[in-house]
Design a protein around this motif. Structure first.
Motif, mmCIF file in Angstrom:
data_model
loop_
_atom_site.group_PDB
_atom_site.id
_atom_site.type_symbol
_atom_site.label_atom_id
_atom_site.label_comp_id
_atom_site.label_asym_id
_atom_site.label_seq_id
_atom_site.Cartn_x
_atom_site.Cartn_y
_atom_site.Cartn_z
ATOM 1 N N ARG A 19 0.876 -1.178 0.000
ATOM 2 C CA ARG A 19 0.000 0.000 0.000
ATOM 3 C C ARG A 19 0.906 1.218 0.000
ATOM 4 N NH1 ARG A 19 -2.626 3.706 3.068
ATOM 5 N NH2 ARG A 19 -1.612 3.020 4.993
ATOM 6 N N VAL A 20 0.685 2.130 -0.937
ATOM 7 C CA VAL A 20 1.593 3.259 -1.143
ATOM 8 C C VAL A 20 0.827 4.567 -0.984
ATOM 9 C CG1 VAL A 20 3.218 4.348 -2.759
ATOM 10 C CG2 VAL A 20 2.942 1.853 -2.744
ATOM 11 N N GLU A 21 1.479 5.553 -0.352
ATOM 12 C CA GLU A 21 0.834 6.844 -0.079
ATOM 13 C C GLU A 21 1.626 7.986 -0.717
ATOM 14 O OE1 GLU A 21 0.688 7.146 4.120
ATOM 15 O OE2 GLU A 21 -0.770 5.528 4.406
ATOM 16 N N HIS A 22 1.659 8.019 -2.024
ATOM 17 C CA HIS A 22 2.406 9.077 -2.692
ATOM 18 C C HIS A 22 1.663 9.552 -3.936
ATOM 19 C CE1 HIS A 22 5.812 8.635 -0.044
ATOM 20 N NE2 HIS A 22 5.881 7.347 -0.303
ATOM 21 N N HIS A 23 1.996 10.773 -4.349
ATOM 22 C CA HIS A 23 1.331 11.399 -5.480
ATOM 23 C C HIS A 23 1.464 10.562 -6.754
ATOM 24 C CE1 HIS A 23 0.121 14.668 -8.221
ATOM 25 N NE2 HIS A 23 1.132 14.286 -8.964
ATOM 26 N N ASP A 24 2.667 10.118 -7.041
ATOM 27 C CA ASP A 24 2.866 9.402 -8.294
ATOM 28 C C ASP A 24 2.140 8.059 -8.290
ATOM 29 O OD1 ASP A 24 4.162 9.340 -10.903
ATOM 30 O OD2 ASP A 24 5.237 7.614 -10.100
ATOM 31 N N HIS A 25 2.051 7.423 -7.142
ATOM 32 C CA HIS A 25 1.273 6.178 -7.072
ATOM 33 C C HIS A 25 -0.193 6.452 -7.364
ATOM 34 C CE1 HIS A 25 -0.522 2.461 -5.731
ATOM 35 N NE2 HIS A 25 -1.224 3.123 -4.839
ATOM 36 N N ALA A 26 -0.690 7.582 -6.881
ATOM 37 C CA ALA A 26 -2.078 7.941 -7.193
ATOM 38 C C ALA A 26 -2.255 8.120 -8.699
ATOM 39 C CB ALA A 26 -2.474 9.213 -6.444
ATOM 40 N N VAL A 27 -1.259 8.732 -9.353
ATOM 41 C CA VAL A 27 -1.324 8.913 -10.802
ATOM 42 C C VAL A 27 -1.295 7.554 -11.507
ATOM 43 C CG1 VAL A 27 -0.139 9.853 -12.821
ATOM 44 C CG2 VAL A 27 -0.275 11.194 -10.718
ATOM 45 N N VAL A 28 -0.331 6.721 -11.141
ATOM 46 C CA VAL A 28 -0.145 5.433 -11.814
ATOM 47 C C VAL A 28 -1.331 4.503 -11.561
ATOM 48 C CG1 VAL A 28 1.280 3.351 -11.887
ATOM 49 C CG2 VAL A 28 2.362 5.599 -11.815
ATOM 50 N N SER A 29 -1.735 4.367 -10.301
ATOM 51 C CA SER A 29 -2.831 3.450 -9.984
ATOM 52 C C SER A 29 -4.164 3.959 -10.514
ATOM 53 C CB SER A 29 -2.917 3.225 -8.465
ATOM 54 O OG SER A 29 -3.212 4.440 -7.782
ATOM 55 N N GLY A 30 -4.377 5.278 -10.474
ATOM 56 C CA GLY A 30 -5.609 5.825 -11.033
ATOM 57 C C GLY A 30 -5.687 5.593 -12.525
ATOM 58 N N ARG A 31 -4.573 5.803 -13.215
ATOM 59 C CA ARG A 31 -4.537 5.575 -14.660
ATOM 60 C C ARG A 31 -4.814 4.104 -14.973
ATOM 61 N NH1 ARG A 31 0.992 6.525 -16.256
ATOM 62 N NH2 ARG A 31 0.512 8.749 -16.074
ATOM 63 N N LEU A 32 -4.181 3.199 -14.214
ATOM 64 C CA LEU A 32 -4.384 1.766 -14.452
ATOM 65 C C LEU A 32 -5.822 1.355 -14.176
ATOM 66 C CD1 LEU A 32 -3.280 -1.058 -15.064
ATOM 67 C CD2 LEU A 32 -2.641 -1.243 -12.654
ATOM 68 N N ALA A 33 -6.393 1.856 -13.086
ATOM 69 C CA ALA A 33 -7.781 1.529 -12.767
ATOM 70 C C ALA A 33 -8.717 2.015 -13.863
ATOM 71 C CB ALA A 33 -8.168 2.144 -11.417
ATOM 72 N N GLY A 34 -8.472 3.229 -14.372
ATOM 73 C CA GLY A 34 -9.304 3.747 -15.449
ATOM 74 C C GLY A 34 -9.221 2.888 -16.698
ATOM 75 N N GLU A 35 -8.016 2.429 -17.029
ATOM 76 C CA GLU A 35 -7.863 1.554 -18.190
ATOM 77 C C GLU A 35 -8.611 0.239 -17.983
ATOM 78 O OE1 GLU A 35 -3.723 1.068 -18.838
ATOM 79 O OE2 GLU A 35 -3.411 3.090 -19.622
ATOM 80 N N ASN A 36 -8.482 -0.320 -16.790
ATOM 81 C CA ASN A 36 -9.142 -1.598 -16.528
ATOM 82 C C ASN A 36 -10.658 -1.459 -16.452
ATOM 83 O OD1 ASN A 36 -6.723 -2.938 -16.526
ATOM 84 N ND2 ASN A 36 -6.475 -2.916 -14.301
ATOM 85 N N MET A 37 -11.147 -0.297 -16.055
ATOM 86 C CA MET A 37 -12.592 -0.079 -16.048
ATOM 87 C C MET A 37 -13.164 -0.055 -17.462
ATOM 88 S SD MET A 37 -12.848 2.792 -13.005
ATOM 89 C CE MET A 37 -14.641 2.905 -12.921
ATOM 90 N N THR A 38 -12.302 0.201 -18.441
ATOM 91 C CA THR A 38 -12.735 0.184 -19.843
ATOM 92 C C THR A 38 -12.309 -1.091 -20.547
ATOM 93 O OG1 THR A 38 -10.744 1.431 -20.444
ATOM 94 C CG2 THR A 38 -12.745 2.694 -20.028
ATOM 95 N N GLY A 39 -11.892 -2.109 -19.771
ATOM 96 C CA GLY A 39 -11.649 -3.427 -20.348
ATOM 97 C C GLY A 39 -10.216 -3.772 -20.667
#
Length: 658
Positions: free
Chosen positions: A498-518
């Protein structure tokens, strides 16, 4: 109906009489012909020239008059009812609105493009004032014309469209009851996910729900650059100068980027809307819907939980009473920055409890300000040195001296026993007997992941790391993803984290968005984080950086270009991770310069690389005053190989070049 009944009573006897006469004529005609006809057509009954022709004509006239009269009556009745209904609706709409003091009913939501049903009209919301500011950010997509902002909105994009507490315009009347993509939380992870969803699905409709009163923004400047601004109105504009001198806002996008939430359901090209000042209090996973704190219900097709975290506090402060709590800041949001900035200009002493990233950054920022005023800045923590949980001891000690030079009084190995308010001062009693008097406390002792929705949603919380437990694709359920600080994910290279940093929020948010679209991608792109102790000393890190792990450090003499200020001048951005996470390293080339002979002086840590090892494999790297080399570090961790000589690996970062 009474008129119709009277008419029928008048005409019925005549109809029956004519019918009887008609039947008798038919029977008589049949007997005269010697047989009954198999079928007597209506035309023969009404047009036969012999035997009762006049009576048949009378019968036809009566029946026809009855039909015409009934049709006229039905038309006039329907028209009259419609007119009376419209008059009733106009009368209801003209009544003055009343304030309901009894238990309010659950507000009814309707799709914006649908017209109100005639049977169930939707009157305006109680206490609604057209002059009230909107509860959502007005904007347009790239395919739609942008809403023209006033000069004030252009100068202050954040303040112009923020919902104030107590706003009389309920959000339930401004947002669709259904959204294809629902993002809970208004931080960096949500914005990164929204941008990723729109990139893969240009017509997507995305709704972000946040309990903050502002749209998504970056948090790092709140403890870094904003404190070094020369603008006296920085707390209002929230604009700052990067180390390279360029100015920017903390907000990711201006208001024109977003669309109005009430238009989201009907937007031809989709878009992103932000519903501010609303908290999700319940989540129905089976029903695919959420409930807000105003009882509004919103259903979704796919949902992202990016609720972030809440600052921890010391129990001794929480138990100390209201007066101590009023003079304690838990630093996290925009409002916390504004509050602490005001406090720092009106008190004589501030004590920061915590020696991590946030505590050290705030200590340096306030320490720099203390040189211009009589402000006393104290930093205390239980470790021996600054950032002692991350940096190896020798580098932690060096950093401590650096912070002292910024005008900060350091109290190490400090365990707080009690805090009391006495004689208009806060007295901090340490367990070793030391007593510290101060005017204000900043508690920077970590972050607690916000998992309030876990109970109602039935989602699993990790017992070791905290946060929502998700798989490598950041998925908690078939249509629910988690990103940012609140996600406890499985890293296919480094295990569960579990990571608490700005760049992790960017990376994980981007990945989650991609996976939400398949996309169905696993987490493999290692995020980084950085910390600057002013414009002259900074470091970037990736992977698992824990001072309890074995480390190997390779250092070299720094030059004028080896500073955060010089790095931003070269890259053009102060939020360095936003540019670096877009790059990859395929085949780094080692420096041809030889390694320095002899042993360096133990206090010379101008620039260098620190490797963190687990089972002889590099699992974490810190680049100390070495910038724009993060793709190389990322590849080393991704490869996961053992290295016989880390001095040779350090050459890949060209730290020995002038």
């Amino acid at each position: 109906m009474l008129k119709c009944r009277t008419l029928w009573r008048t005409l019925a006897p005549l109809a029956r009489t004519s019918s009887t006469v008609c039947r008798q004529n038919a029977r008589r005609a049949g007997l005269n012909n010697g047989r009954l006809p198999a079928c007597v057509p209506a035309a023969h009954m009404s047009t036969a020239p012999a035997g009762g022709g006049r009576e048949n004509q009378l019968y036809v006239l009566l029946v026809g008059a009855t039909c015409v009269g009934g049709a006229i009556y039905a038309y006039r009745t329907v028209k009259g009812d419609s007119q009376r209904y419209q008059d009733r609706i106009d009368e209801i709409s003209s009544r003055p609105l009343k304030t309901f003091t009894e238990e309010p009913a659950t507000p009814t939501q309707s799709e914006p493009p649908a017209a109100p049903s005639p049977a169930e009209p939707s009157p305006p919301a109680p206490d609604a004032d057209p002059a009230d500011p909107p509860s959502v950010w007005i904007a347009s997509t790239a395919e739609e014309p942008a809403v023209e902002a006033s000069p004030q909105e252009a100068a202050e994009p954040a303040a112009a469209l923020i919902v104030e507490e107590g706003d009389a315009s309920p959000a339930s009347h401004k947002v669709s009851s259904h959204t294809p993509y629902l993002l809970i939380g208004g931080g960096t992870a949500s914005f990164a996910a929204a941008r990723s969803i729109r990139a893969r699905d240009p017509g997507a409709r995305v709704l972000i729900v946040t309990d903050e009163l502002v749209p998504p923004y970056m948090r790092p400047p709140l403890s870094k650059e904003l404190w070094f601004s020369d603008d006296p109105s920085v707390t209002e504009t929230l604009r700052f100068k990067q180390w390279n001198g360029k100015e920017r806002s903390i907000y990711f996008q201006p208001p024109s980027f977003y669309i109005n939430a009430e238009e989201l359901g009907s937007a031809e090209n989709g878009g992103v809307a932000v519903l501010t000042g609303k908290k999700v209090v319940h989540m129905d996973v089976r029903g695919n819907k959420i409930k807000l704190d105003d009882d509004t219900e919103i259903s979704y097709d796919k949902c992202l939980i990016a609720t972030g975290g809440v600052p921890r506090n010391l129990q001794v402060i929480e138990r100390a009473g209201e007066e101590v709590m009023k003079r304690t800041t838990l630093f996290r949001k925009v409002e916390d920055f504004k509050s602490l900035d005001k406090v720092s200009r009106n008190v004589k002493s501030i004590t920061i409890i915590g020696g991590g990233f946030l505590g050290s950054e705030l200590a340096c920022a306030l320490g720099r300000r203390s040189t211009e005023s009589d402000l006393e800045v104290i930093q205390m923590y239980p470790e021996k040195g600054n950032m002692g949980k991350v940096l190896p001891e020798y580098l932690s000690n060096w950093t401590t001296e650096k912070v002292k030079k910024e005008g900060v009084k350091i109290i190490s190995e400090a365990l707080v026993k009690s805090v009391v308010s006495k004689d208009d001062k806060l007295e901090i009693q340490l367990k070793d007997g030391r007593l510290v008097k101060t005017d204000h406390i900043v508690a920077a002792v970590g972050l607690e992941p916000n998992v309030d929705l876990a109970k109602s949603a039935g989602l699993e919380v990790d017992s070791d790391f905290g946060g929502f437990r998700v798989n490598a694709e950041l998925q908690a359920r078939s249509n629910i993803w988690v990103a940012g600080d609140a996600a406890c994910f499985y890293d296919i290279r480094l295990g569960r984290r579990r990571v608490e940093h700005h760049d992790h929020a960017v990376v994980s948010g981007r990945l989650a968005g991609e996976n939400m679209t398949g996309a169905n991608k696993p987490y493999w792109h290692q995020s980084m984080f950085w910390s600057d102790l002013g414009p002259d000393v900074g470091y970037e890190a990736i992977g698992i950086v824990d001072s309890s792990l074995p480390t190997v450090g390779v250092f070299a003499k720094a030059t004028a270009k080896d500073t955060p200020k010089a790095a931003t001048e070269e890259s053009g951005t102060g939020i360095r991770s936003e540019s670096e996470t877009e790059h990859t390293a395929s085949s780094p080339v080692a420096s041809s310069a030889p390694s320095p002979t002899g042993v360096q002086h133990k206090d010379e840590y101008g620039k260098g690389v620190i490797f963190y090892l687990r089972d002889k494999v590099v699992v974490g790297i810190i680049l100390w005053n070495v910038f724009n080399r993060m793709p190389i570090a990322r590849k080393i961790i991704k490869d996961g190989e053992e290295h016989a000589d880390l001095n040779e690996v350090a050459k890949l970062f060209n730290i020995h070049d002038d």
